[in-house]
Write an enzyme that holds these catalytic residues in place. Sequence first.
Site, PDB file in Angstrom:
ATOM      1  N   HIS A 132      65.999 -21.960 -16.806  1.00  3.15           N
ATOM      2  CA  HIS A 132      65.611 -20.684 -17.418  1.00  3.15           C
ATOM      3  C   HIS A 132      64.130 -20.708 -17.791  1.00  3.15           C
ATOM      4  O   HIS A 132      63.521 -21.778 -17.883  1.00  3.15           O
ATOM      5  CB  HIS A 132      66.447 -20.415 -18.677  1.00  3.15           C
ATOM      6  CG  HIS A 132      67.835 -19.955 -18.377  1.00  3.15           C
ATOM      7  ND1 HIS A 132      68.861 -20.835 -18.093  1.00  3.15           N
ATOM      8  CD2 HIS A 132      68.368 -18.708 -18.286  1.00  3.15           C
ATOM      9  CE1 HIS A 132      69.966 -20.151 -17.852  1.00  3.15           C
ATOM     10  NE2 HIS A 132      69.700 -18.854 -17.965  1.00  3.15           N
ATOM     11  N   LYS A 136      63.286 -19.363 -23.506  1.00  2.58           N
ATOM     12  CA  LYS A 136      64.710 -19.389 -23.900  1.00  2.58           C
ATOM     13  C   LYS A 136      64.911 -20.367 -25.048  1.00  2.58           C
ATOM     14  O   LYS A 136      64.381 -21.474 -25.033  1.00  2.58           O
ATOM     15  CB  LYS A 136      65.589 -19.776 -22.707  1.00  2.58           C
ATOM     16  CG  LYS A 136      67.080 -19.737 -23.043  1.00  2.58           C
ATOM     17  CD  LYS A 136      67.959 -19.765 -21.814  1.00  2.58           C
ATOM     18  CE  LYS A 136      69.441 -19.815 -22.165  1.00  2.58           C
ATOM     19  NZ  LYS A 136      69.913 -18.618 -22.870  1.00  2.58           N
TER      20      LYS A 136
HETATM   21  P1  NAD Z   1      64.560 -12.172 -26.858  1.00  2.00           P
HETATM   22  O1  NAD Z   1      64.097 -13.280 -27.768  1.00  2.00           O
HETATM   23  O2  NAD Z   1      63.613 -11.583 -25.876  1.00  2.00           O
HETATM   24  O3  NAD Z   1      65.163 -10.960 -27.724  1.00  2.00           O
HETATM   25  C1  NAD Z   1      65.936 -11.120 -28.881  1.00  2.00           C
HETATM   26  C2  NAD Z   1      65.608  -9.955 -29.802  1.00  2.00           C
HETATM   27  O4  NAD Z   1      66.482 -10.036 -30.940  1.00  2.00           O
HETATM   28  C3  NAD Z   1      64.167 -10.008 -30.336  1.00  2.00           C
HETATM   29  O5  NAD Z   1      63.518  -8.763 -30.125  1.00  2.00           O
HETATM   30  C4  NAD Z   1      64.349 -10.331 -31.806  1.00  2.00           C
HETATM   31  O6  NAD Z   1      63.327  -9.756 -32.622  1.00  2.00           O
HETATM   32  C5  NAD Z   1      65.699  -9.677 -32.067  1.00  2.00           C
HETATM   33  N1  NAD Z   1      66.298 -10.137 -33.324  1.00  2.00           N
HETATM   34  C6  NAD Z   1      66.195 -11.341 -33.903  1.00  2.00           C
HETATM   35  N2  NAD Z   1      66.842 -11.332 -35.084  1.00  2.00           N
HETATM   36  C7  NAD Z   1      67.352 -10.088 -35.257  1.00  2.00           C
HETATM   37  C8  NAD Z   1      68.099  -9.454 -36.281  1.00  2.00           C
HETATM   38  N3  NAD Z   1      68.423 -10.118 -37.407  1.00  2.00           N
HETATM   39  N4  NAD Z   1      68.489  -8.180 -36.101  1.00  2.00           N
HETATM   40  C9  NAD Z   1      68.150  -7.496 -34.985  1.00  2.00           C
HETATM   41  N5  NAD Z   1      67.411  -8.039 -33.963  1.00  2.00           N
HETATM   42  C10 NAD Z   1      67.032  -9.325 -34.119  1.00  2.00           C
HETATM   43  O7  NAD Z   1      65.844 -12.786 -26.115  1.00  2.00           O
HETATM   44  P2  NAD Z   1      66.562 -12.229 -24.796  1.00  2.00           P
HETATM   45  O8  NAD Z   1      66.048 -12.953 -23.613  1.00  2.00           O
HETATM   46  O9  NAD Z   1      66.577 -10.736 -24.804  1.00  2.00           O
HETATM   47  O10 NAD Z   1      68.043 -12.780 -25.050  1.00  2.00           O
HETATM   48  C11 NAD Z   1      68.786 -12.366 -26.190  1.00  2.00           C
HETATM   49  C12 NAD Z   1      70.120 -13.117 -26.204  1.00  2.00           C
HETATM   50  O11 NAD Z   1      70.898 -12.709 -25.058  1.00  2.00           O
HETATM   51  C13 NAD Z   1      69.980 -14.637 -26.083  1.00  2.00           C
HETATM   52  O12 NAD Z   1      70.996 -15.234 -26.864  1.00  2.00           O
HETATM   53  C14 NAD Z   1      70.212 -14.903 -24.600  1.00  2.00           C
HETATM   54  O13 NAD Z   1      70.684 -16.203 -24.345  1.00  2.00           O
HETATM   55  C15 NAD Z   1      71.272 -13.864 -24.310  1.00  2.00           C
HETATM   56  N6  NAD Z   1      71.410 -13.462 -22.899  1.00  2.00           N
HETATM   57  C16 NAD Z   1      72.662 -13.191 -22.482  1.00  2.00           C
HETATM   58  C17 NAD Z   1      72.889 -12.729 -21.204  1.00  2.00           C
HETATM   59  C18 NAD Z   1      74.294 -12.374 -20.786  1.00  2.00           C
HETATM   60  O14 NAD Z   1      74.504 -11.939 -19.638  1.00  2.00           O
HETATM   61  N7  NAD Z   1      75.286 -12.533 -21.686  1.00  2.00           N
HETATM   62  C19 NAD Z   1      71.807 -12.551 -20.317  1.00  2.00           C
HETATM   63  C20 NAD Z   1      70.511 -12.830 -20.777  1.00  2.00           C
HETATM   64  C21 NAD Z   1      70.327 -13.272 -22.086  1.00  2.00           C
END
Ligand code: NAD
Length: 241
Positions: A132, A136
């Site tokens: 990744h 991440k």
């Molecule tokens: P990212 O860090 O770009 O985004 C996360 C967002 O959450 C940020 O904007 C952050 O400010 C926000 N955040 C943090 N604390 C918060 C709170 N208390 N309330 C509201 N928002 C809050 O990360 P990303 O790449 O978008 O990934 C997010 C999550 O999704 C990760 O856990 C990642 O592993 C997961 N993910 C899952 C899949 C899937 O298919 N299930 C695919 C990609 C990523």
Amino acid sequence: MKKALRVTLVGAAGRMGQAIIAVANSESVEIISKLDQGDRIASAAADVLIDFSQPDVANAVCDAGLKSNIPLVIGTTGHSPEQRKAIESASKKLPIVLASNFSVGVNALFWLTEQAARILGENFDLEIAEMHHRLKKDAPSGTAKTLAEILRRQRKTTRLRHGREGMVGERDPLEIGIHAIRGGDVVGEHTVIFAGSGERLELTHRAASRETFARGALCAAHWVIGKEPGLYDMRNVLGLT
Ligand code: NAD
């Protein structure tokens, strides 16, 4: 045209949040509330709440769902056992889709991994490698953990080995190796290796864009409406069970 689904999105400013906002219109979804760090998590007027933020938000997300009695779609990965318990407990009252990976291709990989492990049996060593982007936060990925769980069920072993270093000795035939590679802007790659004597089978999935996860999550959001309380995953959404 389908009536637009009204969605509260948690983690809206993040990479996945932005991907969901970009495809929402074309998936008959209206994002009525875009929440990120610092916002109070509430979802009163929405049909469903979608969470792609970080694991410690799980309790607030479950509380918001329970308070407004609306289903949840949770894509965040890396939950601790306690955070996972909070989600399981909320799923006694709400339908919740919790998926480590929303892409159709990865869910096919899950299915193929199960079949390959069953066919190849105990003489093949099992290893998982994932890569990744450099930003991440959790490792190994939730998808790699799901793959390990699938292999563990087939091999009936709990011995997961996270990387190797030093004089580790010969490989334990019962262990499942997991390796997390980080770098660049790789959206997500997973390979399951079945290494036998004289032959090796590798199953690989490569995601080139977050759009595939976003569309899968919105598909899950449409699907979860009106379902009985319970904890569901993408296999349920795709009808693979
Ligand atoms: P990212 O860090 O770009 O985004 C996360 C967002 O959450 C940020 O904007 C952050 O400010 C926000 N955040 C943090 N604390 C918060 C709170 N208390 N309330 C509201 N928002 C809050 O990360 P990303 O790449 O978008 O990934 C997010 C999550 O999704 C990760 O856990 C990642 O592993 C997961 N993910 C899952 C899949 C899937 O298919 N299930 C695919 C990609 C990523």
